[in-house]
Write an enzyme that holds these catalytic residues in place. Sequence first.
Site, PDB file in Angstrom:
ATOM      1  N   SER A 112      -5.216  89.048  43.393  1.00  0.00           N
ATOM      2  CA  SER A 112      -4.738  89.867  42.287  1.00  0.00           C
ATOM      3  C   SER A 112      -5.726  91.016  42.152  1.00  0.00           C
ATOM      4  O   SER A 112      -6.855  90.927  42.654  1.00  0.00           O
ATOM      5  CB  SER A 112      -4.749  89.050  41.000  1.00  0.00           C
TER       6      SER A 112
ATOM      7  N   TYR B 170      -8.728  82.841  34.976  1.00  0.00           N
ATOM      8  CA  TYR B 170      -7.770  83.214  36.033  1.00  0.00           C
ATOM      9  C   TYR B 170      -8.446  84.123  37.060  1.00  0.00           C
ATOM     10  O   TYR B 170      -8.321  83.913  38.272  1.00  0.00           O
ATOM     11  CB  TYR B 170      -6.558  83.901  35.396  1.00  0.00           C
TER      12      TYR B 170
HETATM   13  N1  LIG Z   1       3.182  88.823  38.576  1.00  0.00           N
HETATM   14  C1  LIG Z   1       2.009  89.395  38.512  1.00  0.00           C
HETATM   15  O1  LIG Z   1       1.783  90.311  37.675  1.00  0.00           O
HETATM   16  C2  LIG Z   1       0.905  89.010  39.477  1.00  0.00           C
HETATM   17  C3  LIG Z   1      -0.188  89.892  39.597  1.00  0.00           C
HETATM   18  C4  LIG Z   1      -1.215  89.552  40.472  1.00  0.00           C
HETATM   19  C5  LIG Z   1      -1.153  88.377  41.208  1.00  0.00           C
HETATM   20  N2  LIG Z   1      -0.082  87.537  41.069  1.00  0.00           N
HETATM   21  C6  LIG Z   1      -0.078  86.294  41.868  1.00  0.00           C
HETATM   22  O2  LIG Z   1       1.106  86.235  42.644  1.00  0.00           O
HETATM   23  C7  LIG Z   1       1.444  84.871  42.891  1.00  0.00           C
HETATM   24  C8  LIG Z   1       2.910  84.639  42.572  1.00  0.00           C
HETATM   25  O3  LIG Z   1       3.123  84.832  41.193  1.00  0.00           O
HETATM   26  P1  LIG Z   1       4.487  85.397  40.592  1.00  0.00           P
HETATM   27  O4  LIG Z   1       4.168  86.675  39.928  1.00  0.00           O
HETATM   28  O5  LIG Z   1       5.556  85.351  41.586  1.00  0.00           O
HETATM   29  O6  LIG Z   1       4.703  84.320  39.418  1.00  0.00           O
HETATM   30  P2  LIG Z   1       5.892  83.291  39.119  1.00  0.00           P
HETATM   31  O7  LIG Z   1       7.207  83.986  39.153  1.00  0.00           O
HETATM   32  O8  LIG Z   1       5.499  82.592  37.867  1.00  0.00           O
HETATM   33  O9  LIG Z   1       5.816  82.266  40.349  1.00  0.00           O
HETATM   34  C9  LIG Z   1       4.760  81.356  40.483  1.00  0.00           C
HETATM   35  C10 LIG Z   1       5.150  80.284  41.489  1.00  0.00           C
HETATM   36  O10 LIG Z   1       4.085  79.317  41.573  1.00  0.00           O
HETATM   37  C11 LIG Z   1       4.623  78.023  41.475  1.00  0.00           C
HETATM   38  N3  LIG Z   1       3.689  77.061  40.898  1.00  0.00           N
HETATM   39  C12 LIG Z   1       2.997  77.178  39.726  1.00  0.00           C
HETATM   40  N4  LIG Z   1       2.314  76.046  39.470  1.00  0.00           N
HETATM   41  C13 LIG Z   1       2.575  75.189  40.505  1.00  0.00           C
HETATM   42  C14 LIG Z   1       2.191  73.853  40.801  1.00  0.00           C
HETATM   43  N5  LIG Z   1       1.410  73.120  39.990  1.00  0.00           N
HETATM   44  N6  LIG Z   1       2.659  73.292  41.954  1.00  0.00           N
HETATM   45  C15 LIG Z   1       3.468  73.993  42.782  1.00  0.00           C
HETATM   46  N7  LIG Z   1       3.870  75.247  42.551  1.00  0.00           N
HETATM   47  C16 LIG Z   1       3.436  75.836  41.412  1.00  0.00           C
HETATM   48  C17 LIG Z   1       5.860  78.196  40.588  1.00  0.00           C
HETATM   49  O11 LIG Z   1       6.815  77.182  40.850  1.00  0.00           O
HETATM   50  P3  LIG Z   1       7.184  75.922  39.895  1.00  0.00           P
HETATM   51  O12 LIG Z   1       6.963  76.361  38.481  1.00  0.00           O
HETATM   52  O13 LIG Z   1       8.616  75.631  40.231  1.00  0.00           O
HETATM   53  O14 LIG Z   1       6.242  74.860  40.343  1.00  0.00           O
HETATM   54  C18 LIG Z   1       6.400  79.530  41.068  1.00  0.00           C
HETATM   55  O15 LIG Z   1       7.232  79.357  42.185  1.00  0.00           O
HETATM   56  C19 LIG Z   1       0.479  84.032  42.049  1.00  0.00           C
HETATM   57  O16 LIG Z   1      -0.560  83.550  42.873  1.00  0.00           O
HETATM   58  C20 LIG Z   1      -0.072  85.028  41.042  1.00  0.00           C
HETATM   59  O17 LIG Z   1      -1.366  84.661  40.615  1.00  0.00           O
HETATM   60  C21 LIG Z   1       0.939  87.836  40.226  1.00  0.00           C
END
Ligand SMILES: NC(=O)c1ccc[n+]([C@@H]2O[C@H](COP(=O)([O-])OP(=O)(O)OC[C@H]3O[C@@H](n4cnc5c(N)ncnc54)[C@H](OP(=O)(O)O)[C@@H]3O)[C@@H](O)[C@H]2O)c1
Length: 285
Positions: A137, A150
Amino acid sequence: MGTIKGKALVTGASSGIGREAARRMAQEGFQVIASARRKDRLDELAKENSNILPRPLDLSDAQELEKFCQELSSLSEPISVLINNAGFSVRGAVEDVSLTSIRNLFEVNLFALIRVTQACLPGMRRLRKGTIVNLSSIVGKFPFPTSGPYSATKHAVESISDALRMEVRPFGIRVVTIRPGVIATEFNDVANRLTSDLLSRTDLDYKPVYQAYGAAMGRLFSNISIPGPDLIANLILEAVLSDSPKAVYSAGPLVDEILGQRARLDDAAFYLFMSEKTGLKDLKI
Ligand SMILES: NC(=O)c1ccc[n+]([C@@H]2O[C@H](COP(=O)([O-])OP(=O)(O)OC[C@H]3O[C@@H](n4cnc5c(N)ncnc54)[C@H](OP(=O)(O)O)[C@@H]3O)[C@@H](O)[C@H]2O)c1
């Protein structure tokens, strides 16, 4: 049906960036193991493309994780592309977040990422090729206030990726770090849900801190349109398909500006700049 390009694993494939990346990888001809806790979401995704194989898994459950890693080790065709994407955030000042929450955050965002990587590496070494894409991130380079725990997980993801990149390069394995800014996924809702009681339980001292920070973020993002997960899925695909991927890909609103300041300024000047940006510079309580 075209030939299968190889076997890929995408964690966190039930929503957001992971779901989009799994779709794109499957369309590209990879057989994709799509993993997350929500089985119904994975089944829906698998209906879109027969290259997608759903694999429900809670990465915070040590036994489930170990069983999954044994399965990975015994695959006849090893994983050649690993997208370590699953992750979430809790919000709060360092003083306000319980160690239990922080440990859980590290279990999913860091320790599970390391364990799954360890399980995939022997197969990649046998193939003498592979790509590991780790989702960091923008806060993997510097924290925002209320994102300390985080950010710490993502700083650790950056370090693990940087060390691993050098270690496995001799085997033809590439390690790529992806550094998104704010992306419109379920990420924000999840963080809000996990910490919705923050303002009601914090000490009176901290209320103005949260409020000033919240107002500054509102101002910062008021005129910015937040991109969807396809922006990051495209970068992931670019890295996977490239003959010589970059070590790090960054994208998202304000990312270039703030990373540029981080590179230009010394620590004191940078954190003054951040205090100003986040509304806390002149706050006296
Ligand atoms: N969106 C942003 O602004 C942003 C910015 C920087 C970095 N990121 C990073 O990008 C990545 C993807 O995030 P996203 O934005 O796509 O968020 P998201 O839509 O909330 O997706 C997160 C995914 O992680 C899975 N997950 C969470 N806890 C889990 C667990 N205990 N076991 C297995 N799977 C788990 C969730 O699936 P289930 O709930 O079905 O388990 C979901 O598929 C993350 O690493 C996040 O830190 C996001």
